[in-house]
Design an enzyme around this catalytic site. Structure first.
Site, mmCIF file in Angstrom:
data_model
loop_
_atom_site.group_PDB
_atom_site.id
_atom_site.type_symbol
_atom_site.label_atom_id
_atom_site.label_comp_id
_atom_site.label_asym_id
_atom_site.label_seq_id
_atom_site.Cartn_x
_atom_site.Cartn_y
_atom_site.Cartn_z
ATOM 1 N N GLN A 138 0.827 -1.207 0.000
ATOM 2 C CA GLN A 138 0.000 0.000 0.000
ATOM 3 C C GLN A 138 0.864 1.261 0.000
ATOM 4 O O GLN A 138 0.343 2.358 -0.074
ATOM 5 C CB GLN A 138 -0.897 0.008 1.249
ATOM 6 C CG GLN A 138 -1.852 -1.166 1.309
ATOM 7 C CD GLN A 138 -2.654 -1.239 2.592
ATOM 8 O OE1 GLN A 138 -2.744 -2.285 3.204
ATOM 9 N NE2 GLN A 138 -3.258 -0.139 3.020
ATOM 10 N N ARG A 179 -8.418 -1.317 8.394
ATOM 11 C CA ARG A 179 -9.439 -0.385 7.907
ATOM 12 C C ARG A 179 -9.834 0.632 8.971
ATOM 13 O O ARG A 179 -11.004 0.866 9.255
ATOM 14 C CB ARG A 179 -10.657 -1.156 7.411
ATOM 15 C CG ARG A 179 -11.391 -0.386 6.327
ATOM 16 C CD ARG A 179 -12.393 -1.192 5.561
ATOM 17 N NE ARG A 179 -13.002 -0.321 4.571
ATOM 18 C CZ ARG A 179 -13.792 -0.737 3.593
ATOM 19 N NH1 ARG A 179 -14.050 -2.004 3.454
ATOM 20 N NH2 ARG A 179 -14.318 0.119 2.745
ATOM 21 N N CYS A 180 -8.815 1.208 9.595
ATOM 22 C CA CYS A 180 -9.066 2.304 10.545
ATOM 23 C C CYS A 180 -7.756 3.029 10.766
ATOM 24 O O CYS A 180 -6.698 2.522 10.447
ATOM 25 C CB CYS A 180 -9.610 1.808 11.866
ATOM 26 S SG CYS A 180 -8.373 1.159 12.995
ATOM 27 N N GLU A 208 -12.888 4.253 5.912
ATOM 28 C CA GLU A 208 -12.885 3.371 7.082
ATOM 29 C C GLU A 208 -14.009 3.633 8.066
ATOM 30 O O GLU A 208 -14.169 2.888 9.040
ATOM 31 C CB GLU A 208 -11.538 3.519 7.782
ATOM 32 C CG GLU A 208 -10.409 3.167 6.857
ATOM 33 C CD GLU A 208 -9.069 3.688 7.317
ATOM 34 O OE1 GLU A 208 -8.055 3.127 6.934
ATOM 35 O OE2 GLU A 208 -9.038 4.684 8.062
#
Ligand code: CDP
Length: 788
Positions: A222, A372-373, A742
């Site tokens: 990423q 996802r945060c 998110e």
């Protein structure tokens, strides 16, 4: 490296490689696993069956006798290059391959390099490792007890398993507020280990060209630029300097934070390619991905709220023990050891707060990814939203009423929280009102009362969360010292078409669409004429990558700013072409025209052509701009979610009957993409609430290490999501946008837990740990005498 014979390894060596060369041949698709390069070798990994054991010997003879197996790499091989350990983002160290002992089940022990995948797998089976089992520590509380085996005895002077203590807020004032409070509540809350379980596992093709001294790594990352710099910092001493490294992150099948860290497999593949001089491919399988890659969560929290009789919250206190596995390898680029956990005062105007945390080593995989945060926001939101409901129950107040009473009001923004964050903008009341009206909250409460009278179990849960996303600003965020800005570079070609490149990297979030939209909106070039590129360090401007919903707040902003720089130059060119002063021109999407004479105009396409053919004397040719955007603040998206559940008294199964998400991410660039982000996020929030957990027995054996045991929700388990929005623009972002990727993963779990607890609250149930499996719920029903 233990080559069979040097000829066997080098026989297919450099001269032949050059003949076959083509540097960049892809297979059918664009994922790492589709990449096929001439002469490419394959790598597979030997993993430990023990959670803690000394390695007494590694026997490689049988493996090396298998046709096609070329080498077995061990920790000792890497030690010769000082590559057997690597640094983590949290200033800790992590093994690439062990030389003395293994620290968790499924840890990498050795790597087999072979001419094809099958030979590599056979080689892995044939490597024999002699282990001497050591006492295992799985419970972080026990890890901190005196006399617990010291896991990191590789660290000089380390006498216990404590990693760090961190605290923030006013301890004394909080103690006073609790002492003086009319009401206090206290709740232990555990957020178990989970895993991102993206569809594509991790992998890479490392391709070192000895003739050119150049390394290309195609990898599932990423953050390609950050990886390039890390490789140069870690392996500069073996000749890999940054200008000779190219990291290409092709299409990514889901990242969610799990593809931020550097895993040993990447490092070993790079080392193998450099030594052998041939491309080496490593792609992990599903079980390796679940068992050994970075985990998420694993926070043991005790949350307390103090309040007045009327429900006004006066203080918050949270104490946490974080289980980091055997190394602190959290993917946390903030200056705070527990990331952004201090957002835990949430959407409420709580004047006094204190939070403290300790982190411990255990015999589990390292990590702590922000699944996802933004770096521990999920944990913080779970704590505040759960303990708020516990307080409502204590006060016998409706949880919505308690929230309305304590919300930060719209006119209080920008709002400075007790733990130091400056919230940019918000209207929490409006979001909850909208959600309640749309779902029919009052009618649902009536229905619940009727059902209760008949013995049926129905619950309504609310979560009014505040997110904190968009890392930087650089004063609070860096990766190995590199400040967290992000970038955009836009070039307009003579025919008015454009290429736009970014330092971020989409993993399915639709950047190609939304970035093109931003350029189109700012410059009036049709989106179809804009090529968007990310993920190649040789071409993209330097950036820190995509995670923490940071792409829109950083590269999205850079895109708007770069486009505006281009527009400024375009204006000068238009003035020259129209023979007027710049001040006489006005912009209308796609063209400059003379004020009062709209027929005298130059389109952006005409201006682009002139930028290369007829630009003003003294002006540089071309029409392009780059921007490195360091946001002045984070963005604070928010939302109010309402969940309605029915519980089966016969099985304990929780059925999510309705789930409404009202989100606010400021101005929206693409409503369809945002809706998709919310849908995906809600499903990933449902997962830990009801299904997913990775746990360990007392010997450190993993459960939840395959999809047989780790239940990822499919369409069968996922309810129909209902979504709506409010729009409160971000005051400091050039487009008024906040991140959104998110929000739903953060907001969904507490809404679901609050609904299940609400269904059982009349029975005296105050809290349920996640995942709320049928077994867990049924045991509660049985205990309360309502199981059928
Ligand atoms: O960093 P990441 O792409 O994961 O998260 P994001 O910045 O929240 O963006 C996710 C997707 O939603 C991107 O394609 C954004 O451009 C889009 N988005 C949008 O259309 N409007 C917003 N206000 C925020 C995001």
């Amino acid at each position: 490296m233990e080559p069979k014979t040097s000829a066997a390894v080098c026989g297919m060596g450099h001269s032949m490689k050059r003949k076959e060369d083509p540097r960049f041949i892809r297979g059918k698709g664009h994922y790492v696993d589709d990449i096929k390069l001439p002469g490419m070798l394959h790598m597979d990994i030997v993993r430990s069956p023990f959670a803690h054991a000394r390695i007494k010997a590694i026997h490689t003879e049988k493996a090396l006798a298998i046709p096609g197996v070329l080498a077995v790499i061990t920790g000792e091989t890497l030690k010769a290059y000082n590559l057997h350990w690597m640094p983590t983002l949290m200033s800790d160290t992590q093994m690439v391959l062990p030389t003395e002992k293994v620290m968790y089940q499924a840890q990498e022990v050795a790597a087999v390099i072979a001419t094809d995948r099958y030979a590599a797998a056979d080689g892995v089976d044939a490597v024999e490792v002699e282990y001497e089992p050591l006492p295992v520590v799985v419970d972080p509380f026990k890890a901190l007890e005196p006399g617990a085996p010291v896991l990191r005895d590789d660290k000089e002077g380390k006498a216990n398993n404590h990693i760090w203590h961190w605290e923030t807020g006013d301890r004394e004032a909080t103690e006073r507020a609790f002492a003086e409070a009319d009401v206090t509540v206290k709740q232990d809350i555990y957020i178990p280990r989970i895993h991102v379980a993206s569809i594509e596992t991790c992998g890479c093709v490392a391709d070192y060209d000895p003739a050119m001294g150049h390394l290309t790594v195609y990898m599932t990352t990423q953050a390609p630029h950050a990886i390039r710099t890390v490789i140069a910092l870690v392996a500069g001493h073996v000749g890999l300097s940054e200008e000779r490294i190219r990291v290409i992150s092709p299409d990514i099948g889901g990242g969610f934070g799990g593809k931020v860290p550097v895993y040993p497999g990447y490092v070993i593949a790079v080392a193998a390619s450099v030594v052998i001089g041939k491309p080496v491919k490593w792609v992990e399988d599903r079980m390796e991905n679940l068992q050994a890659d970075s985990f998420a969560r694993d926070y043991h929290m005790t949350a307390e709220l103090a309040a007045k009789k009327d429900g006004t919250m006066t203080a918050l206190r949270i104490k946490t023990l974080a289980d980091h596995g055997y190394a602190d390898a959290a993917a946390n680029p903030s200056k705070f050891p527990a990331g952004l956990f201090s957002i835990c005062t949430g959407s409420y105007d709580i004047k006094t707060a204190f939070t403290e945390m300790d982190a411990a080593y255990t015999n589990k995989p390292p990590g702590g990814v922000a699944y996802r945060c933004s770096f521990r926001v999920t944990e913080a939101v779970h704590a505040i939203e759960r303990v708020t409901d516990v307080l409502a129950q204590e006060l016998k107040m409706d949880p919505a009423e308690l929230r309305f009473k304590n919300f930060i009001q719209a006119d209080q923004f920008p709002y400075k929280s007790a733990l130091g964050w400056q919230y940019d903008s918000g209207n929490y009341k409006a979001a909850l009102e909208k959600a309640m009206e749309k779902i029919g909250y009052d009618e649902l409460r009536k229905e619940q009362a009727e059902k209760r009278a008949k013995g049926e179990l129905m619950g309504i849960g609310i979560c009014s969360f505040t997110e904190i996303v968009g890392a930087g600003p650089s004063k609070d965020f860096d990766i190995l010292g590199i400040k967290m800005f992000d970038s955009a570079e836009i070039r307009i070609h003579p025919t008015g078409k454009a290429i736009a490149r970014f330092g971020t990297k989409s993993q399915g979030q639709g950047h190609e669409t939304t970035y093109a939209q931003i350029v189109a909106e700012e410059l009036g070039i049709p989106a179809a004429h804009i090529q968007v590129e990310e993920g190649d360090t040789d071409t993209a401007p330097y950036g820190l990558g995509t995670y923490a919903s940071r792409s829109t707040p950083t590269s999205g902003a850079a895109c708007a700013v770069a486009a505006r720089k281009i527009r400024d130059k375009a204006k000068k060119i238009a003035a020259h072409l129209l023979e007027v002063a710049e001040e006489d021109l006005e912009w209308e999407t796609g063209k400059f025209f003379v004020k009062g004479a709209p027929q005298k105009a130059k389109t952006i396409q005409e201006i682009a052509f002139a930028a290369y053919t007829n630009h003003p004397p003294g002006m540089e040719a071309g029409l392009e701009a780059v921007d490195y955007y360091d946001p002045p603040n984070l963005t604070f998206p928010f939302g109010s979610y309402i969940c309605v559940v029915d519980i089966d008294r016969g099985t304990g199964q929780v059925k999510v009957r309705r789930f409404l998400a009202v989100d606010d991410c400021g101005n929206i660039i693409n409503p369809m993409i945002v809706d998709g982000q919310i849908h995906g996020g809600l499903s990933m929030g449902l997962a830990p609430a009801l299904f997913e957990e990775i746990s360990y027995d007392e010997n450190g054996n993993i459960s939840g290490g395959s999809f047989m045991d780790y239940l990822v929700p499919t369409a069968m388990e996922t309810p129909n999501w209902e979504t709506d929005k409010t729009v409160t623009p971000c005051p400091h972002h050039p487009l008024g946008a906040k991140g959104v990727g998110e929000s739903a993963t953060v907001g969904a779990p507490p809404a679901i837990v609050n609904a299940v607890v609400d269904a059982l609250s009349h029975l005296g149930v105050r809290h349920i740990e996640i995942p709320m499996t049928p077994e867990r719920v049924w045991n509660i029903l049985k205990e309360k005498g309502v199981a059928e």
